[in-house]
Write a protein that holds these residues in place. Structure first.
Motif, PDB file in Angstrom:
ATOM      1  N   ILE A  99      -6.598   4.988   0.025  1.00 59.03           N
ATOM      2  CA  ILE A  99      -5.167   5.086   0.303  1.00 59.03           C
ATOM      3  C   ILE A  99      -4.689   6.534   0.190  1.00 59.03           C
ATOM      4  O   ILE A  99      -3.851   6.990   0.986  1.00 59.03           O
ATOM      5  CB  ILE A  99      -4.347   4.159  -0.631  1.00 59.03           C
ATOM      6  CG1 ILE A  99      -2.884   4.085  -0.177  1.00 59.03           C
ATOM      7  CG2 ILE A  99      -4.429   4.618  -2.073  1.00 59.03           C
ATOM      8  CD1 ILE A  99      -2.673   3.444   1.160  1.00 59.03           C
ATOM      9  N   GLY A 146       0.439   3.635  -3.069  1.00 56.85           N
ATOM     10  CA  GLY A 146      -0.335   4.815  -2.694  1.00 56.85           C
ATOM     11  C   GLY A 146       0.494   6.016  -2.326  1.00 56.85           C
ATOM     12  O   GLY A 146       0.051   7.149  -2.511  1.00 56.85           O
ATOM     13  N   GLY A 203       0.814  -1.213   0.000  1.00 57.70           N
ATOM     14  CA  GLY A 203       0.000   0.000   0.000  1.00 57.70           C
ATOM     15  C   GLY A 203       0.844   1.258   0.000  1.00 57.70           C
ATOM     16  O   GLY A 203       0.509   2.250  -0.661  1.00 57.70           O
TER      17      GLY A 203
END
Length: 477
Positions: free
Chosen positions: A432, A175, A171
């Motif tokens: 995110i 992100g 992530g």
């Protein structure tokens, strides 16, 4: 004398235009207008429009150089260096003592201790190896009745093959750092010595999406309750469908929403139907339902508009140049307020002459400039109160930069990946990006938070909040 509509186009004599058949005039005028629009579009740059600098072709005229400061490049005399400071001895993982053995002149043995040895520290990274944990669930037989019982899996055990740290890292890389799924696959293999397929990376992104659901909802509710916000939007692609990514930001919390509309309905969904505060925006019409007294138009956008006017010639150029002079004075006063050299109470008084001057120039443009500048001036006159909200409201900025800067990261994501391929992918984006942006606003560790959120989701526990932690009130003595 012919009316304004009947006057010949520039470059054509009046007698020639009068002798031209009306059917030809009707054909020529739209073509000339089209050429004028195309030429104006070709002249657009990041200085006089909303085009980013990256959109300029190699042949574009370079940005004007800043006025020389008279200083030589590089560090200035008396400037304090920013060298790396030595860590305390207790924070050092390994110490290598380097002692001389003999005196270089006579070769005699050297003894004793140096109480203040010269210190030099080297920071390095160890080889990163994944930690593989194997869970073994046993089935045992009851000694009394012979029935068998199998143990339950631990609540903290991930259902899939990857733990919260790896989920959070994926992530973070996509992100926060903007890496594609293929690039994340390569980084994990090369840096972390962990083989994760591209398909599994998509699955890990969705695990992060699930972990951020509750914090994202809480953050959106928080932002809609704040008295001052900034908002913006940009186009997005979800498969072959055109959607829009909206942003609403406050000093400590930011949210993103993927919506199917770019109109007023999208702005109302973002800000709330019962919107009561002040919002900073550009001049986009989706926000025109807001009372101008509760809206702040972005002066950075206006500056680019005024530059475009100044390059058109005629009355538009005069008005554009005059407005640019006022804009320079305006920001000079605003910077003094921020620096503390101009008291806030004196700021509105100092701004009154500039406000009057802008109003006069806009009305002159609405009356006498060419058609395109006239339309913009008339629209600005209607929204005139929205030019000056920052003068009366202390927490309102004169630009929309606080929304545009984080939205720029989303634009780069869109250009790199051509949007998202599913609704779940869009939902990952709108969860995110708020987490990453908000945590950076609050100077919190992004990777640490994502890891904690993923671990909480695995265990069925509440995720940590994205909201700012209230600072304790100093106790009275």
């Amino acid at each position: 004398m012919p009316s304004k509509e009947q006057r010949p186009p520039t470059g054509i004599a009046e007698e020639d235009w009068t002798a031209t058949p009306p059917t030809v005039q009707a054909l020529v005028l739209p073509l000339l207008e089209r050429v004028e629009r195309v030429e104006a579009r070709l002249k657009q740059t990041s200085r006089n429009s909303s085009k980013p600098p990256s959109a300029a072709p190699p042949s574009a005229r370079p940005q004007p150089a800043q006025e020389p400061s008279g200083r030589k490049p590089g560090g200035q005399p008396g400037q304090q260096g920013q060298g790396r400071l030595l860590k305390p001895v207790d924070d050092v993982d390994r110490v290598i003592e380097v002692r001389p053995e003999r005196w270089a002149q006579c070769g005699a043995l050297l003894l004793g201790e140096d109480p203040t040895p010269e210190r030099h520290q080297v920071t390095d990274l160890p080889r990163i190896e994944p930690i593989v944990t194997e869970y073994r669930r046993h089935t045992l037989e009851c000694v009394a009745c012979g029935a068998t019982t199998q143990a339950a899996w631990p609540a903290a055990m991930p259902k899939g093959s990857f733990g919260p740290g790896l989920q959070a890292t994926v992530g973070y890389l996509t992100g926060r750092m903007g890496a594609s799924q293929g690039e994340v696959h390569e980084v994990l293999a090369a840096v972390c010595h962990t083989e994760v397929s591209v398909g599994s990376i998509a699955t890990l992104e969705q695990a992060v999406r699930t972990a951020l659901a509750a914090p994202g909802t809480e953050a959106a509710s928080y932002v809609q309750r704040q008295p001052v916000r900034n908002a913006d939007e940009t186009g997005w692609q979800e498969q072959a469908k055109r959607v829009w990514l909206w942003i609403s930001t406050t000093p400590l919390v930011t949210v993103f929403w993927v919506l199917t509309t770019r109109g007023a309905a999208g702005a109302k969904a973002l800000l709330g139907e019962d919107f009561w505060g002040v919002v900073g925006t550009d001049r986009y019409g989706a926000y025109n339902w807001i009372d101008p007294r509760r809206r702040q138009l972005c002066w950075a956008h206006l500056k680019r508009e005024f530059i475009a006017w100044s390059e058109r010639g005629g009355e538009a150029a005069r008005i554009g140049q005059s407005l640019l002079a006022v804009e320079k004075q305006l920001f000079g006063l605003w910077y003094r307020v921020r620096e503390g050299t101009l008291p806030w109470a004196d700021f509105p008084v100092a701004m009154v002459p500039l406000m009057d001057r802008v109003g006069t120039l806009l009305r002159e443009g609405a009356a006498g400039a060419e058609a395109k500048t006239q339309r913009t001036c008339r629209n600005l006159v209607k929204l005139e109160a929205a030019l000056w909200t920052f003068v009366w409201e202390a927490d309102v900025e004169p630009t929309n930069n606080s929304a545009e800067r984080p939205l720029r990261r989303a634009v780069l994501w869109r250009r790199r990946s051509f949007g998202t391929q599913s609704g779940a992918g869009s939902q990952f984006v709108e969860r995110i990006l708020p987490a990453v942006t908000t945590l950076r606003q609050q100077r919190r560790d992004v990777l640490e938070y994502l890891t904690a959120a993923c671990a909480a989701a695995i265990s069925g526990e509440p995720a940590p909040s994205l909201l700012p932690v209230p600072q304790p009130t100093p106790s009275a003595r």
